[in-house]
Design a protein around this motif. Structure first.
Motif, PDB file in Angstrom:
ATOM      1  N   TYR A  10     -20.469  16.302  12.741  1.00  0.00           N
ATOM      2  CA  TYR A  10     -20.325  15.058  13.500  1.00  0.00           C
ATOM      3  C   TYR A  10     -19.298  15.196  14.621  1.00  0.00           C
ATOM      4  O   TYR A  10     -19.482  14.678  15.709  1.00  0.00           O
ATOM      5  CB  TYR A  10     -19.884  13.966  12.521  1.00  0.00           C
ATOM      6  N   SER A  12     -14.822  15.275  15.449  1.00  0.00           N
ATOM      7  CA  SER A  12     -13.710  14.373  15.194  1.00  0.00           C
ATOM      8  C   SER A  12     -12.655  14.585  16.269  1.00  0.00           C
ATOM      9  O   SER A  12     -12.452  15.714  16.721  1.00  0.00           O
ATOM     10  CB  SER A  12     -13.128  14.738  13.816  1.00  0.00           C
ATOM     11  N   TYR A  22     -14.080   9.607  22.357  1.00  0.00           N
ATOM     12  CA  TYR A  22     -14.899   9.937  21.172  1.00  0.00           C
ATOM     13  C   TYR A  22     -15.750   8.731  20.763  1.00  0.00           C
ATOM     14  O   TYR A  22     -16.959   8.839  20.535  1.00  0.00           O
ATOM     15  CB  TYR A  22     -13.947  10.360  20.051  1.00  0.00           C
ATOM     16  N   TYR A  23     -15.120   7.568  20.709  1.00  0.00           N
ATOM     17  CA  TYR A  23     -15.844   6.348  20.310  1.00  0.00           C
ATOM     18  C   TYR A  23     -16.918   6.014  21.354  1.00  0.00           C
ATOM     19  O   TYR A  23     -18.043   5.617  21.005  1.00  0.00           O
ATOM     20  CB  TYR A  23     -14.846   5.196  20.145  1.00  0.00           C
ATOM     21  N   ARG A  27     -20.921   5.520  20.770  1.00  0.00           N
ATOM     22  CA  ARG A  27     -21.630   4.305  21.197  1.00  0.00           C
ATOM     23  C   ARG A  27     -22.725   4.606  22.220  1.00  0.00           C
ATOM     24  O   ARG A  27     -23.554   3.741  22.493  1.00  0.00           O
ATOM     25  CB  ARG A  27     -20.635   3.295  21.798  1.00  0.00           C
ATOM     26  N   ARG A  30     -23.122   2.129  25.104  1.00  0.00           N
ATOM     27  CA  ARG A  30     -23.051   0.695  24.808  1.00  0.00           C
ATOM     28  C   ARG A  30     -21.586   0.277  24.726  1.00  0.00           C
ATOM     29  O   ARG A  30     -20.723   1.092  24.396  1.00  0.00           O
ATOM     30  CB  ARG A  30     -23.793   0.389  23.506  1.00  0.00           C
ATOM     31  N   LEU A  40     -10.000   1.568  15.072  1.00  0.00           N
ATOM     32  CA  LEU A  40     -10.327   2.983  14.849  1.00  0.00           C
ATOM     33  C   LEU A  40      -9.114   3.877  15.125  1.00  0.00           C
ATOM     34  O   LEU A  40      -8.822   4.807  14.358  1.00  0.00           O
ATOM     35  CB  LEU A  40     -11.514   3.388  15.740  1.00  0.00           C
ATOM     36  N   ARG A  43      -6.886   3.733  12.179  1.00  0.00           N
ATOM     37  CA  ARG A  43      -7.355   4.524  11.030  1.00  0.00           C
ATOM     38  C   ARG A  43      -7.052   6.007  11.236  1.00  0.00           C
ATOM     39  O   ARG A  43      -6.604   6.688  10.332  1.00  0.00           O
ATOM     40  CB  ARG A  43      -8.866   4.314  10.824  1.00  0.00           C
ATOM     41  N   TYR A  44      -7.290   6.499  12.465  1.00  0.00           N
ATOM     42  CA  TYR A  44      -6.989   7.914  12.736  1.00  0.00           C
ATOM     43  C   TYR A  44      -5.484   8.175  12.685  1.00  0.00           C
ATOM     44  O   TYR A  44      -5.042   9.231  12.252  1.00  0.00           O
ATOM     45  CB  TYR A  44      -7.577   8.362  14.082  1.00  0.00           C
ATOM     46  N   TYR A 117     -29.102  15.348  16.400  1.00  0.00           N
ATOM     47  CA  TYR A 117     -28.632  16.744  16.428  1.00  0.00           C
ATOM     48  C   TYR A 117     -29.759  17.640  16.966  1.00  0.00           C
ATOM     49  O   TYR A 117     -29.551  18.529  17.769  1.00  0.00           O
ATOM     50  CB  TYR A 117     -28.276  17.224  15.024  1.00  0.00           C
ATOM     51  N   HIS A 163     -23.436   7.315   3.999  1.00  0.00           N
ATOM     52  CA  HIS A 163     -23.243   6.463   5.176  1.00  0.00           C
ATOM     53  C   HIS A 163     -24.413   5.480   5.284  1.00  0.00           C
ATOM     54  O   HIS A 163     -25.569   5.882   5.194  1.00  0.00           O
ATOM     55  CB  HIS A 163     -23.196   7.339   6.421  1.00  0.00           C
ATOM     56  N   SER A 204     -20.920   0.115  10.232  1.00  0.00           N
ATOM     57  CA  SER A 204     -20.226  -0.062  11.519  1.00  0.00           C
ATOM     58  C   SER A 204     -20.473  -1.473  12.046  1.00  0.00           C
ATOM     59  O   SER A 204     -21.555  -2.017  11.840  1.00  0.00           O
ATOM     60  CB  SER A 204     -20.822   0.942  12.499  1.00  0.00           C
ATOM     61  N   HIS A 241     -13.263  13.832   5.431  1.00  0.00           N
ATOM     62  CA  HIS A 241     -13.058  13.348   6.801  1.00  0.00           C
ATOM     63  C   HIS A 241     -12.792  11.854   6.740  1.00  0.00           C
ATOM     64  O   HIS A 241     -12.603  11.288   5.656  1.00  0.00           O
ATOM     65  CB  HIS A 241     -14.247  13.690   7.705  1.00  0.00           C
ATOM     66  N   LEU A 242     -12.816  11.212   7.900  1.00  0.00           N
ATOM     67  CA  LEU A 242     -12.437   9.798   7.969  1.00  0.00           C
ATOM     68  C   LEU A 242     -13.212   8.935   6.977  1.00  0.00           C
ATOM     69  O   LEU A 242     -12.638   8.069   6.316  1.00  0.00           O
ATOM     70  CB  LEU A 242     -12.684   9.293   9.403  1.00  0.00           C
TER      71      LEU A 242
HETATM   72  O1  FEC Z   1     -13.651  12.360  10.414  1.00  0.00           O
HETATM   73  C1  FEC Z   1     -14.109  12.015  11.514  1.00  0.00           C
HETATM   74  O2  FEC Z   1     -13.396  11.938  12.508  1.00  0.00           O
HETATM   75  C2  FEC Z   1     -15.544  11.668  11.708  1.00  0.00           C
HETATM   76  C3  FEC Z   1     -16.128  11.046  10.476  1.00  0.00           C
HETATM   77  C4  FEC Z   1     -17.568  10.561  10.611  1.00  0.00           C
HETATM   78  C5  FEC Z   1     -18.644  11.126   9.987  1.00  0.00           C
HETATM   79  C6  FEC Z   1     -19.777  10.284  10.254  1.00  0.00           C
HETATM   80  C7  FEC Z   1     -21.032  10.515   9.768  1.00  0.00           C
HETATM   81  C8  FEC Z   1     -22.116   9.743   9.967  1.00  0.00           C
HETATM   82  N1  FEC Z   1     -22.195   8.649  10.795  1.00  0.00           N
HETATM   83  C9  FEC Z   1     -23.450   8.132  10.739  1.00  0.00           C
HETATM   84  C10 FEC Z   1     -23.938   7.055  11.432  1.00  0.00           C
HETATM   85  C11 FEC Z   1     -23.190   6.240  12.261  1.00  0.00           C
HETATM   86  C12 FEC Z   1     -23.700   5.120  13.020  1.00  0.00           C
HETATM   87  C13 FEC Z   1     -22.648   4.555  13.710  1.00  0.00           C
HETATM   88  C14 FEC Z   1     -21.472   5.315  13.371  1.00  0.00           C
HETATM   89  C15 FEC Z   1     -20.198   5.062  13.852  1.00  0.00           C
HETATM   90  C16 FEC Z   1     -19.084   5.836  13.557  1.00  0.00           C
HETATM   91  C17 FEC Z   1     -17.750   5.596  14.091  1.00  0.00           C
HETATM   92  C18 FEC Z   1     -16.919   6.590  13.592  1.00  0.00           C
HETATM   93  C19 FEC Z   1     -17.734   7.444  12.757  1.00  0.00           C
HETATM   94  N2  FEC Z   1     -19.030   6.960  12.763  1.00  0.00           N
HETATM   95 FE1  FEC Z   1     -20.601   7.826  11.820  1.00  0.00          FE
HETATM   96  N3  FEC Z   1     -19.383   9.231  11.053  1.00  0.00           N
HETATM   97  C20 FEC Z   1     -18.027   9.391  11.295  1.00  0.00           C
HETATM   98  C21 FEC Z   1     -17.262   8.544  12.090  1.00  0.00           C
HETATM   99  N4  FEC Z   1     -21.822   6.334  12.504  1.00  0.00           N
HETATM  100  C22 FEC Z   1     -15.446   6.786  13.843  1.00  0.00           C
HETATM  101  C23 FEC Z   1     -17.400   4.449  15.062  1.00  0.00           C
HETATM  102  C24 FEC Z   1     -16.423   3.494  14.513  1.00  0.00           C
HETATM  103  C25 FEC Z   1     -16.778   2.972  13.159  1.00  0.00           C
HETATM  104  O3  FEC Z   1     -17.865   2.426  12.995  1.00  0.00           O
HETATM  105  O4  FEC Z   1     -15.949   3.177  12.256  1.00  0.00           O
HETATM  106  C26 FEC Z   1     -22.701   3.317  14.630  1.00  0.00           C
HETATM  107  C27 FEC Z   1     -22.865   3.783  16.051  1.00  0.00           C
HETATM  108  C28 FEC Z   1     -22.946   2.598  16.961  1.00  0.00           C
HETATM  109  O5  FEC Z   1     -21.913   1.949  17.173  1.00  0.00           O
HETATM  110  O6  FEC Z   1     -24.046   2.318  17.397  1.00  0.00           O
HETATM  111  C29 FEC Z   1     -25.161   4.675  13.071  1.00  0.00           C
HETATM  112  C30 FEC Z   1     -24.220   8.929   9.800  1.00  0.00           C
HETATM  113  C31 FEC Z   1     -23.403   9.919   9.312  1.00  0.00           C
HETATM  114  C32 FEC Z   1     -23.747  11.013   8.266  1.00  0.00           C
HETATM  115  C33 FEC Z   1     -24.515  12.110   8.920  1.00  0.00           C
HETATM  116  C34 FEC Z   1     -23.648  12.986   9.806  1.00  0.00           C
HETATM  117  O7  FEC Z   1     -22.587  13.459   9.362  1.00  0.00           O
HETATM  118  O8  FEC Z   1     -24.070  13.204  10.947  1.00  0.00           O
HETATM  119  C35 FEC Z   1     -25.673   8.713   9.408  1.00  0.00           C
HETATM  120  C36 FEC Z   1     -18.650  12.368   9.165  1.00  0.00           C
END
Ligand code: FEC
Length: 293
Positions: A10, A12, A22-23, A27, A30, A40, A43-44, A117, A163, A204, A241-242
């Protein structure tokens, strides 16, 4: 044939100052609400990323161990941070690779996760090498056994987590939820655990409905059912991770404490030997190379 692997995660931020960019990348253009960004960053900050960025460090250890295990060049590509997937693809091509295996450090397929990906990698390789993209490895026996080892013999109620994603994925027949339940069932069966359930985590604030139940609500229901001990087994993630160290270790633990529940979580696979060997098995199968006896 010269082969290489692009190992994807993903990504970080390395510094608090990186979080806005990063955020914004997550997005995808958007708008980002200022209060969500501030939350966020906080949290970091509490995760201490200025001292050590856990996901990036673990991904590098995994890459290096997988390279040793396979005897092939392995390059890291991050979906939302550096080194980007496109940079990893260029490095793989520069190594002379005629075949590139694309492997994501996330076991379950969704069009809202793994498909992104794939698009980044395929776009970067642009037919300059054959691309062998692994879509999912959620039922890989080595992965199932590794998780089963972590929960075998527990007396706690096991909660498998992953997730969450917007519920609209179900309208298009996305296999994500079914694959998650399949992994959970296989792990529970292999461990001989009968007292288990599944919940989502890490929703989210995007303003649309997400898959549930969310773990925080789920803990309340479990307590109402009289459960006192919970063991969280995140099947949808492989690293500390987070989403693990905040959403489970802080948020879910705090909720459990409020409810009078004891909550533990399994040790994540990270760059452990058995896990890296499992990843190597998945890569060898894609390349149709036999695994060592
Ligand atoms: O440790 C780190 O810094 C990164 C941790 C991290 C992982 C991760 C994995 C997945 N995500 C998946 C789906 C979404 C969708 C949105 C979304 C938003 C966030 C945000 C952060 C974040 N994700 Fe993540 N994700 C990680 C971190 N994720 C930070 C933005 C703030 C928040 O919501 O907290 C919504 C996007 C949007 O806004 O439209 C959807 C999925 C996975 C598992 C698969 C993978 O690892 O790729 C699914 C790790």
């Amino acid at each position: 044939m010269r082969d290489a692997v692009v190992l994807m995660a993903y990504g970080s931020p390395e510094r608090l100052a990186d979080v806005p960019a990063y955020y914004a990348d997550i997005r995808g253009g958007r708008p980002v609400a200022p209060e969500h960004l501030a939350d966020l960053v906080e949290r970091y900050r509490r995760l201490g990323i200025e001292d050590a960025s856990p996901l990036n460090a673990i991904t590098e250890r995994t890459r290096s161990a997988l390279e040793d295990e396979l005897g092939l060049p392995v390059f890291t590509g991050m979906k939302h941070w550096t080194p980007h997937i496109a940079e990893a693809a260029e490095a793989a091509l520069a190594s002379g690779a005629e075949r590139i295996v694309g492997l994501v450090l996330a076991p379950h397929y969704s069009m809202l996760s793994i498909q992104g990906y794939r698009e980044q990698l395929a776009g970067a390789v642009a037919d300059r090498a054959a691309l062998l993209f692994i879509e999912s490895w959620h039922d890989e026996p080595g992965f199932v056994e590794l998780l089963a080892d972590r929960i075998r013999g527990t007396h706690a109620h096991v909660v498998f987590t992953a997730h969450s994603l917007p519920t609209r994925i179900l309208d298009s027949g996305d296999p994500y939820k079914d694959q998650l339940l399949e992994t959970s069932r296989l792990v529970a069966e292999a461990a001989g655990v009968v007292d288990w359930s599944f919940s989502f985590q890490s929703e989210s604030p995007t303003g649309e409905p997400w898959l549930g139940p969310d773990i925080l609500d789920h803990l309340t229901s479990l307590r109402e059912r009289g459960i006192e001990d919970v063991l969280v087994c995140p099947v949808g993630f492989v690293s500390d991770h987070l989403e693990i160290r905040w959403d489970i270790d802080v948020e879910a633990r705090d909720r459990a404490a409020e409810l009078g529940l004891r909550l533990e979580r399994i040790e994540m696979p990270n760059a452990g030997t058995a896990f890296v060997q499992t990843l190597a098995t998945v890569v060898r199968r894609a390349l149709r190379v036999p695994s060592p006896a």
